[in-house]
Structure formats: structure tokens, C-alpha cells
Design an enzyme around this catalytic site. Structure first.
Site, short mmCIF file in Angstrom:
data_model
loop_
_atom_site.label_atom_id
_atom_site.label_comp_id
_atom_site.label_asym_id
_atom_site.label_seq_id
_atom_site.Cartn_x
_atom_site.Cartn_y
_atom_site.Cartn_z
N ASP A 18 -8.94 4.30 -15.78
CA ASP A 18 -7.62 4.01 -16.33
C ASP A 18 -6.88 3.22 -15.24
O ASP A 18 -7.29 3.23 -14.08
CB ASP A 18 -6.91 5.35 -16.64
CG ASP A 18 -5.45 5.16 -16.92
OD1 ASP A 18 -5.13 4.35 -17.80
OD2 ASP A 18 -4.62 5.84 -16.25
N ASP A 20 -2.80 2.56 -14.87
CA ASP A 20 -1.52 3.12 -14.40
C ASP A 20 -1.62 4.63 -14.17
O ASP A 20 -2.06 5.38 -15.03
CB ASP A 20 -0.42 2.83 -15.42
CG ASP A 20 -0.26 1.31 -15.67
OD1 ASP A 20 -0.68 0.53 -14.79
OD2 ASP A 20 0.27 0.94 -16.73
MG LIG Z 1 -2.65 6.38 -16.86
#
Ligand SMILES: [Mg+2]
Length: 190
Positions: A18, A20
Site C-alpha cells: 500500500d 499512504d
Molecule cells: Mg494506507
């Protein structure tokens, strides 16, 4: 006889990260400029560690702000270029950044926990997802990975604390770690 890190046998077909809250700070829930994009201080070291375990890195990121208008595509592309160039300098095997640009939800959709982005990577690069690892800071990251039979690591950075209970209750993480660096050290020691 010591084990040379460079001699380590590749363990994963691919590692999916992932973005952020996993490799960079996620203070507001979306990032719409290069200057708001900041790696965690330990991220690059962690990524170097992970690179000894696979030849394929992917970033899979929900960016529905593109649909709502809080994120502009040209800004996302600038951030993607920066990530590619930073990874390249460190010889990190980043193959592609996939982003989901809408709120559309569903099992096969791009938006995590939909499996769309992973299936594209699988087809585009011939990845065996069952022998791959997903790392993220939300329940959706973990659920997407588990839907595909992947190994999952949940991080307490980003939105991690908010999802911790749900992740534990639903048992969707194989490993729960404080951050990306401690995760890399744990996996390297396995
Ligand atoms: Mg995230």
C-alpha cells in the site's frame, strides 16, 4: 557459516505495498502534491531489506480522491515519477504503481478490498499471488490480500491504530508490526 543477505533465496513472487500510511505519511487521508509526499524516515531502509526477498515490487493504492476532485491526476503522476526515480536509485525492483481512481466497491473492483489491481498485476507480470505478500495499514489492504490467498502484514503506522481491532478480530493479518522497518526485519529473520 553465516548467511549472506545477497545469497538469500527469493521468498515471494511479489511484494505488494500500500502507499499512504505504509511507505509515506498519511496525515489527511489524501495527498495531492509532491511536497505533501513524505516517506517515513525508515521506509527506504525497509524497502532495501524487502528487496532481498523478491524481484517484484508493486504499489497498490486507493486514490478515490481522483474521482471526488481532491486529487489531480497530474499531481499523482508527479508523485509516481518521484517514487519510481527514488526506487530506481536504490535498485528497488518496483515494477508498477497501480491506483484505484474511483469509489466503486465490489469484489472484482480496483478499489481495495476489491482484487482488481492485484489481478491486473498477476496477468501483466505473471505473478503467483498465493506466493506473494501484501503490506498495508488498513483493514481493506488485509482483506484484499486474504481474498487472494496472499500473506499479509498489517502495520500500525498511518491508519493502523484505527483498524487494529478489526484486523485482529477478523484474523486477516499473518503478522502485525509497528512499521515497515520492523516488518522487514521480522520477515528477514523467518
Ligand atoms: Mg494506507
Amino acid at each position: 557459516m553465516g548467511i549472506n543477505r545477497l545469497d538469500r533465496i527469493t521468498k515471494f513472487d511479489a511484494i505488494f505495498f500500500d502507499r499512504d500510511g505504509t511507505i509515506n505519511e498519511d496525515l489527511f487521508g489524501y495527498i495531492n502534491s509532491l511536497k505533501e509526499f513524505r516517506y517515513f524516515s525508515f521506509s527506504l531502509e525497509a524497502l532495501i531489506n524487502f528487496s532481498s526477498l523478491t524481484e517484484n515490487f508493486f504499489i497498490v493504492t486507493n486514490q478515490s480522491g481522483l474521482e471526488t476532485g481532491v486529487i489531480q491526476l497530474e499531481n499523482l503522476e508527479l508523485i509516481n515519477q518521484k517514487i519510481f526515480s527514488d526506487f530506481q536509485k536504490l535498485n528497488l525492483p518496483l515494477k508498477k504503481i497501480y491506483y484505484a481512481n474511483s469509489y466503486k466497491e465490489g469484489f472484482d473492483e480496483m478499489r481495495k478490498p476489491g482484487i482488481g489491481m492485484f489481478n491486473i498485476a498477476k496477468n501483466e507480470f505473471g505473478i503467483n499471488l498465493k506466493n506473494s505478500l501484501m503490506i498495508g495499514d488498513t483493514y481493506s489492504d488485509m482483506l484484499a490480500g486474504k481474498r487472494l490467498g496472499m500473506k499479509t502484514i498489517f502495520l500500525r503506522t498511518g491508519f493502523g491504530e484505527r483498524y487494529l481491532t478489526q484486523v485482529k478480530d477478523e484474523n486477516v493479518a499473518d503478522l502485525i508490526c509497528d512499521n515497515l522497518l520492523t516488518a522487514s526485519l521480522e520477515v528477514l529473520s523467518i
